[in-house]
Design a protein around this motif. Sequence first.
Motif, PDB file in Angstrom:
ATOM      1  N   VAL A 259     -14.213  12.820  25.026  1.00 20.05           N
ATOM      2  CA  VAL A 259     -12.954  12.191  25.130  1.00 20.05           C
ATOM      3  C   VAL A 259     -12.023  13.077  25.838  1.00 20.05           C
ATOM      4  CG1 VAL A 259     -11.051  11.023  24.358  1.00 20.05           C
ATOM      5  CG2 VAL A 259     -13.233  10.444  23.346  1.00 20.05           C
ATOM      6  N   ALA A 260     -11.721  14.266  25.410  1.00 16.04           N
ATOM      7  CA  ALA A 260     -10.793  15.427  26.055  1.00 16.04           C
ATOM      8  C   ALA A 260     -11.282  15.749  27.234  1.00 16.04           C
ATOM      9  CB  ALA A 260     -10.495  16.320  25.056  1.00 16.04           C
ATOM     10  N   GLN A 261     -12.754  15.843  27.558  1.00 22.37           N
ATOM     11  CA  GLN A 261     -13.164  16.277  28.872  1.00 22.37           C
ATOM     12  C   GLN A 261     -13.116  15.135  29.766  1.00 22.37           C
ATOM     13  OE1 GLN A 261     -17.164  18.037  28.057  1.00 22.37           O
ATOM     14  NE2 GLN A 261     -17.560  17.653  30.413  1.00 22.37           N
ATOM     15  N   GLY A 262     -12.601  13.844  29.344  1.00 23.54           N
ATOM     16  CA  GLY A 262     -12.591  12.814  30.606  1.00 23.54           C
ATOM     17  C   GLY A 262     -14.002  12.194  30.989  1.00 23.54           C
ATOM     18  N   VAL A 263     -15.009  12.497  29.857  1.00 31.16           N
ATOM     19  CA  VAL A 263     -16.387  11.683  30.207  1.00 31.16           C
ATOM     20  C   VAL A 263     -16.111  10.241  30.008  1.00 31.16           C
ATOM     21  CG1 VAL A 263     -18.641  11.658  29.541  1.00 31.16           C
ATOM     22  CG2 VAL A 263     -17.474  14.024  29.947  1.00 31.16           C
ATOM     23  N   THR A 264     -15.374  10.084  28.946  1.00 30.05           N
ATOM     24  CA  THR A 264     -15.022   8.717  28.529  1.00 30.05           C
ATOM     25  C   THR A 264     -13.651   7.995  29.097  1.00 30.05           C
ATOM     26  OG1 THR A 264     -13.997   9.319  26.428  1.00 30.05           O
ATOM     27  CG2 THR A 264     -16.617   8.896  26.419  1.00 30.05           C
ATOM     28  N   LYS A 323     -24.593  21.943  27.165  1.00 29.15           N
ATOM     29  CA  LYS A 323     -23.300  22.330  26.884  1.00 29.15           C
ATOM     30  C   LYS A 323     -23.093  23.843  27.761  1.00 29.15           C
ATOM     31  CE  LYS A 323     -24.679  24.812  22.862  1.00 29.15           C
ATOM     32  NZ  LYS A 323     -24.795  24.712  21.425  1.00 29.15           N
ATOM     33  N   VAL A 324     -21.926  23.957  28.001  1.00 24.95           N
ATOM     34  CA  VAL A 324     -21.432  25.153  28.768  1.00 24.95           C
ATOM     35  C   VAL A 324     -20.083  25.460  28.191  1.00 24.95           C
ATOM     36  CG1 VAL A 324     -20.482  25.996  31.190  1.00 24.95           C
ATOM     37  CG2 VAL A 324     -22.340  24.161  30.858  1.00 24.95           C
ATOM     38  N   ARG A 325     -19.928  26.890  27.942  1.00 25.10           N
ATOM     39  CA  ARG A 325     -18.823  27.654  27.632  1.00 25.10           C
ATOM     40  C   ARG A 325     -17.870  27.775  28.776  1.00 25.10           C
ATOM     41  NH1 ARG A 325     -19.806  27.861  22.335  1.00 25.10           N
ATOM     42  NH2 ARG A 325     -21.815  27.972  21.604  1.00 25.10           N
ATOM     43  N   LEU A 336     -16.078  24.681  24.900  1.00 27.15           N
ATOM     44  CA  LEU A 336     -17.247  24.039  25.175  1.00 27.15           C
ATOM     45  C   LEU A 336     -17.033  22.726  25.983  1.00 27.15           C
ATOM     46  CD1 LEU A 336     -20.081  24.221  22.289  1.00 27.15           C
ATOM     47  CD2 LEU A 336     -19.648  22.050  23.732  1.00 27.15           C
ATOM     48  N   ILE A 337     -17.710  22.664  26.740  1.00 31.93           N
ATOM     49  CA  ILE A 337     -17.992  21.329  27.647  1.00 31.93           C
ATOM     50  C   ILE A 337     -19.307  20.853  27.862  1.00 31.93           C
ATOM     51  CG2 ILE A 337     -15.658  21.644  28.560  1.00 31.93           C
ATOM     52  CD1 ILE A 337     -16.914  22.216  31.371  1.00 31.93           C
ATOM     53  N   TRP A 338     -19.476  19.746  28.387  1.00 30.80           N
ATOM     54  CA  TRP A 338     -20.973  19.509  28.829  1.00 30.80           C
ATOM     55  C   TRP A 338     -20.919  19.129  30.247  1.00 30.80           C
ATOM     56  CZ3 TRP A 338     -18.976  18.041  23.780  1.00 30.80           C
ATOM     57  CH2 TRP A 338     -20.099  18.605  22.748  1.00 30.80           C
ATOM     58  N   ARG A 339     -21.966  19.524  30.949  1.00 27.64           N
ATOM     59  CA  ARG A 339     -22.266  18.934  32.054  1.00 27.64           C
ATOM     60  C   ARG A 339     -23.153  17.774  32.175  1.00 27.64           C
ATOM     61  NH1 ARG A 339     -18.649  21.808  34.585  1.00 27.64           N
ATOM     62  NH2 ARG A 339     -19.041  24.256  34.565  1.00 27.64           N
TER      63      ARG A 339
END
Length: 363
Positions: A259-264, A323-325, A336-339
Motif C-alpha cells: 500500500v505504501a509503495q503504491g502498488v495498490t 524484493k529489493v532493498r 524493502l520494496i518489491w518489483r
Amino acid sequence: MVSSNINNVISDMYRVLLSSDAPKGSEWELACSMILGKLGMRPPWPSGPDAAAEWQLAQDVGVLRSAELMVISPSAHAAVMAAAATLEPGDLSTLSRDRDVVSPTGLLVLPEPVVCVNRTGSQSDTLAYGWQFTTQHQLLPTAQYAGVRISTFMDRDGPVQPDDWRAAVAQARASGHPLPRLVPDGMYGMRGDHAITTASETTTELLTEKHKELQAALTQASAWRAEPVADIGEWAGGRVEDSGDDFACRYMFAFWRLVAQGVTTTTSTASTPAGPRTTGHPHDPDVRVVRLAQQVPAQRGAEAGQEKHVRAYHHRWPVRMHKVRQWYPSAQEHRLIWRGPYIKGPAEAPLMLGEKVYVADRG
C-alpha cells in the motif's frame, strides 16, 4: 478456546527457557514478557490463561468496534500472498508503523479464507486480520517499543470444519448465542519502531537464523500435542505451512508495504446510509476497497503477420515478484520494496493462486 491457545503458547516458551541460559527462577516472567508483553499487555502478568484470554478478547472487540474497515480484492490479495512468500523473519524488523501502516487501527477482510497449518498440525481458516498500535513490554521492565498488535479471525463457516468445531457451532446456536462469522483466533506482536534502519543483508539474515532456532525449539517443546495434518481444508492457493508461526505478520507486513509503495489503490464507499447514532454503538465506518493499481493482461491481440497462433488464457494469475532493498537518499536508509507484482490474464477470468495456468492454443 482462546484460553487454551494462550496456555499452550506460554507453556511452550517456558519449557524452552528452562533449557536455555536464562537466569534461574525468571523463566516464567520471561515467557510472559516474550508472549504477552510483545502483544502490548503491561506487567504484572495475569495469574492464569483465563485472565489473559479475557484481555485478548477485549482487544479483539476493540478492533471490531473502532477499526477502519477494509476489504481486499482477489487480485490484490494474490499479490500480497506472493509478496509474503518472499519475506524472511528478519525483514519484519524493518517495519516502521508511522511510515508504513495505513491507519492506527484497522480490519482487513479477505476475499476467501486462507488455510494455515501450524507447527502441531492444527489448521485454521483466516478470513480477516485486525491490527492496533500498541506499546510492547519485553524482557526488561524498561524495554518498551512501539509495536503493532495483529489479531486473526477465523471463518466460522470456512473450509476447516472438524467434528468438534461443528458441534461447538451447533451448541452455540442452540443456546441462543450463535458464534459470529468472524471468530477470534490468534494474536501476534510486531515491533514497529524500525528496529533495523539499514536493513543490511547480514543483519536480517542473523535475525532470521535466530528466529528459526527459536521456532525449532518451540516445535520440539510442542511435539507432545502434535497431530497428523488432516485433509479438511481447501483453498485455491493451497495450504500455508506456518511452522514458523509468522505468516500473519508476513501477510500484514506485505500488505502495508505494498500500500505504501503504491502498488495498490484504495477507494472508499459508505457501508450504510448515514443515520442517527445509537448510544454505545459506533457509526458504521466507510469501507475501503483495496485493489491492484495496475493489471497487465497477458492476452493481447497479435499484430497481423507476426504470430500464427493466439493463446487464450482462461485464468488470471499473479506474476512472481522479488524484493529489493531500495536506497532512499532523502531518508539515508534502505527500505524493502518489491518489483512487481501484477496480474496476468483476461480481467473476466477466474483467479488462480497456485502454480498452474491453463492455456488453450487456437489457430
